[in-house]
Write a protein that holds these residues in place. Structure first.
Motif, PDB file in Angstrom:
ATOM      1  N   LEU A  92       0.831  -1.085  -0.058  1.00  0.00           N
ATOM      2  CA  LEU A  92      -0.070  -0.013   0.031  1.00  0.00           C
ATOM      3  C   LEU A  92       0.936   1.429  -0.019  1.00  0.00           C
ATOM      4  O   LEU A  92       1.836   1.198   0.597  1.00  0.00           O
ATOM      5  N   LEU A  93       0.402   2.452  -0.606  1.00  0.00           N
ATOM      6  CA  LEU A  93       1.240   3.445  -0.795  1.00  0.00           C
ATOM      7  C   LEU A  93       1.367   4.036   0.608  1.00  0.00           C
ATOM      8  O   LEU A  93       2.285   4.712   1.160  1.00  0.00           O
ATOM      9  N   ARG A 132      -8.306  -0.266  -0.240  1.00  0.00           N
ATOM     10  CA  ARG A 132      -7.368   0.010  -1.147  1.00  0.00           C
ATOM     11  C   ARG A 132      -7.369   1.764  -1.418  1.00  0.00           C
ATOM     12  O   ARG A 132      -6.209   2.037  -1.496  1.00  0.00           O
ATOM     13  N   ARG A 133      -8.351   2.323  -1.306  1.00  0.00           N
ATOM     14  CA  ARG A 133      -8.420   3.759  -1.596  1.00  0.00           C
ATOM     15  C   ARG A 133      -7.931   4.364  -0.422  1.00  0.00           C
ATOM     16  O   ARG A 133      -6.957   5.035  -0.630  1.00  0.00           O
ATOM     17  N   MET A 134      -8.294   3.806   0.822  1.00  0.00           N
ATOM     18  CA  MET A 134      -7.499   4.608   1.925  1.00  0.00           C
ATOM     19  C   MET A 134      -5.992   4.266   1.892  1.00  0.00           C
ATOM     20  O   MET A 134      -5.182   5.238   2.435  1.00  0.00           O
ATOM     21  N   THR A 138      -5.647   3.518  -6.355  1.00  0.00           N
ATOM     22  CA  THR A 138      -6.735   3.750  -7.094  1.00  0.00           C
ATOM     23  C   THR A 138      -7.008   2.779  -8.543  1.00  0.00           C
ATOM     24  O   THR A 138      -8.299   2.604  -8.751  1.00  0.00           O
ATOM     25  N   THR A 139      -6.160   2.091  -8.757  1.00  0.00           N
ATOM     26  CA  THR A 139      -6.407   1.015  -9.867  1.00  0.00           C
ATOM     27  C   THR A 139      -6.869  -0.255  -9.411  1.00  0.00           C
ATOM     28  O   THR A 139      -6.295  -0.846  -8.285  1.00  0.00           O
TER      29      THR A 139
END
Length: 139
Positions: A92-93, A132-134, A138-139
């Protein structure tokens, strides 16, 4: 495709350990809980999961893929216990903490919050997208 969450104590087996295994992956061995074992028995190759650091950090740090379905756990001779093999897909980023999950609308029924002690948990498609968005994906 189904989604899952795998919990590990990072000082025993952390995200960096998982990454180091590369495409070969690693057995998710040592699980001695029937519900967690049954979750692994339900997994299919290609299913995705979150990699969660428990105890230290309490955060989702990466995404893994099931690369081998359930088979006997090589760490025991007891035939009751199986495990899957997983490989790292991407970090995760930004880690998503347990506290963040507890505050996020749409995650109030997530197994991570409702059944915190279970080491291998299902994740709904909606929860998957929210986390995932958190985590900045985003893809």
């Amino acid at each position: 495709m189904a989604y899952w969450l795998f919990k590990s104590e990072p000082d025993v087996w952390g995200w960096d350990h998982q990454l180091a295994k590369g495409c070969a992956g690693e057995e998710w061995s040592g699980v001695r809980n029937y519900q967690a074992r049954n979750n692994m028995r339900a997994m299919k190759r290609g299913d995705l999961g979150f990699f969660y650091h428990s105890n230290i950090g309490k955060e989702i740090v990466g995404i893994v893929e099931v690369c081998r379905t359930s088979a006997p756990d090589s760490t025991t001779d007891d035939p009751r216990w199986d495990c899957v093999m997983i490989k790292a897909v991407e970090p995760l980023l930004q880690p998503v903490t347990l506290d963040d999950c507890k505050k996020q609308p749409g995650l109030e029924n997530m197994a991570l919050i409702k059944n915190m002690r279970l080491s291998v948990q299902p994740v709904t498609p909606e929860e998957w997208q929210i986390v995932r968005r958190m985590g900045g994906l985003t893809t």
